[in-house]
Design a protein around this motif. Sequence first.
Motif, PDB file in Angstrom:
ATOM      1  N   ARG A 151       0.822  -1.241   0.089  1.00 13.25           N
ATOM      2  CA  ARG A 151      -0.216  -0.062   0.122  1.00 13.25           C
ATOM      3  C   ARG A 151       0.966   1.160  -0.017  1.00 13.25           C
ATOM      4  O   ARG A 151       2.042   1.061   0.074  1.00 13.25           O
ATOM      5  N   CYS A 152       0.175   2.362  -0.269  1.00 16.64           N
ATOM      6  CA  CYS A 152       1.089   3.638   0.024  1.00 16.64           C
ATOM      7  C   CYS A 152       1.602   3.881   1.532  1.00 16.64           C
ATOM      8  O   CYS A 152       0.777   3.597   2.400  1.00 16.64           O
ATOM      9  N   ALA A 153       2.905   3.963   1.742  1.00 11.80           N
ATOM     10  CA  ALA A 153       3.345   4.042   2.997  1.00 11.80           C
ATOM     11  C   ALA A 153       3.031   5.460   3.570  1.00 11.80           C
ATOM     12  O   ALA A 153       2.880   5.310   4.915  1.00 11.80           O
ATOM     13  N   HIS A 154       2.405   6.049   3.005  1.00 15.05           N
ATOM     14  CA  HIS A 154       2.041   7.545   3.595  1.00 15.05           C
ATOM     15  C   HIS A 154       0.544   7.540   4.191  1.00 15.05           C
ATOM     16  O   HIS A 154       0.148   7.933   5.024  1.00 15.05           O
ATOM     17  N   CYS A 155      -0.104   7.278   2.888  1.00 17.70           N
ATOM     18  CA  CYS A 155      -1.627   7.370   3.013  1.00 17.70           C
ATOM     19  C   CYS A 155      -2.315   5.963   3.262  1.00 17.70           C
ATOM     20  O   CYS A 155      -3.649   5.745   3.731  1.00 17.70           O
ATOM     21  N   GLY A 156      -1.768   4.730   2.929  1.00 13.28           N
ATOM     22  CA  GLY A 156      -2.272   3.613   3.051  1.00 13.28           C
ATOM     23  C   GLY A 156      -3.140   3.350   1.856  1.00 13.28           C
ATOM     24  O   GLY A 156      -3.741   2.108   1.750  1.00 13.28           O
ATOM     25  N   LEU A 172       4.951   5.101  -2.739  1.00 18.51           N
ATOM     26  CA  LEU A 172       4.388   6.339  -2.359  1.00 18.51           C
ATOM     27  C   LEU A 172       3.380   6.774  -3.455  1.00 18.51           C
ATOM     28  O   LEU A 172       3.735   6.459  -4.687  1.00 18.51           O
ATOM     29  N   CYS A 173       2.053   6.769  -3.224  1.00 12.82           N
ATOM     30  CA  CYS A 173       1.166   6.913  -4.222  1.00 12.82           C
ATOM     31  C   CYS A 173       1.039   8.303  -4.785  1.00 12.82           C
ATOM     32  O   CYS A 173       1.478   9.157  -4.029  1.00 12.82           O
ATOM     33  N   HIS A 174       0.373   8.388  -6.084  1.00  9.62           N
ATOM     34  CA  HIS A 174       0.402   9.686  -6.975  1.00  9.62           C
ATOM     35  C   HIS A 174      -0.340  10.683  -6.054  1.00  9.62           C
ATOM     36  O   HIS A 174       0.114  12.155  -6.429  1.00  9.62           O
ATOM     37  N   ARG A 175      -1.037  10.450  -5.043  1.00 11.01           N
ATOM     38  CA  ARG A 175      -1.700  11.370  -4.239  1.00 11.01           C
ATOM     39  C   ARG A 175      -0.650  12.159  -3.249  1.00 11.01           C
ATOM     40  O   ARG A 175      -0.898  13.088  -2.789  1.00 11.01           O
ATOM     41  N   CYS A 176       0.417  11.342  -2.892  1.00 14.18           N
ATOM     42  CA  CYS A 176       1.148  11.814  -1.861  1.00 14.18           C
ATOM     43  C   CYS A 176       2.621  12.058  -2.564  1.00 14.18           C
ATOM     44  O   CYS A 176       3.489  12.184  -1.522  1.00 14.18           O
ATOM     45  N   TRP A 177       2.759  12.134  -3.783  1.00 14.84           N
ATOM     46  CA  TRP A 177       4.006  12.436  -4.127  1.00 14.84           C
ATOM     47  C   TRP A 177       4.807  13.637  -3.672  1.00 14.84           C
ATOM     48  O   TRP A 177       6.056  13.926  -3.282  1.00 14.84           O
TER      49      TRP A 177
END
Length: 264
Positions: A151-156, A172-177
């Motif tokens: 999953r994204c390490a920042h937002c899950g 890290l997903c594109h929302r959290c770049w």
Amino acid sequence: MLQKCEGIVVRTSDYGESDKIVTIYSREFGKFAVMARGAKKANSRLSSISQLFTYAYFLFRKGNGMGSLQQGDLVASQRGIKEDLFKSAYAAYMVELLDKAVEDRKTNPYLFELLAQSLSYLNEGYDEEVICLIFEMKLLPVFGVQPVLDRCAHCGETEGHFSFSIRENGLLCHRCWSNDSYALKITPQTVRLLKLFYFLDLNRLGSVSLQEQTKKELRLVIRTYYDEYVGVFIKSKSFLEQLDRMKTVLHGDSPEENKNNTTK
Ligand SMILES: [Zn+2]
């Protein structure tokens, strides 16, 4: 007292004129060193079983200090590795990495299987770079580090376009770049392989053939991650890197040519 174990030689060093100190990683006792008397002599019965990567059932005598190797029954001589410069360089790196990761006398049957299986794949002719990358991924928890890869390490979030962030310890997903502008930009294929290598049951590895570009990305992520989170000095690594450069020169570096070099 005589003891028996199933093990793989992960380090050897000369001791005096004719002896060798052999470090074995075993299923039963973890890592330990034994003295192999006379092993440097070509006609010694210990010479073949005290070579690096040798997989055998070892019989040794336990003493107050270092035990002494008595005999061994070969499980695999690993000739396919020893006769190939690239494979032996990768195998040397892998056993040295494992040697650095584990403490003496700490058993871990899972890790023993991982090493035995990885060397067996190398010996059978699997792509040494791919086996090494998988091995490095699987060794991370042994070093006590666990990157977030499911999953994204920042937002899950589990869906999205992912990069790899050293700072966030994983995908890290594109929302959290915006949280890490230095995150490594990688293709969805590399994301998939990082996950696969980390979670895969190695016994179930099918045939693998990767594009040179994908290997390059995987190498970048894994080596950068190791530098930041593991930070061990591996002697055989610089030789490996020299070989890699040599291979690039030998095979040419154009993408067209590399396509032909991705399969074994
Ligand atoms: Zn996110």
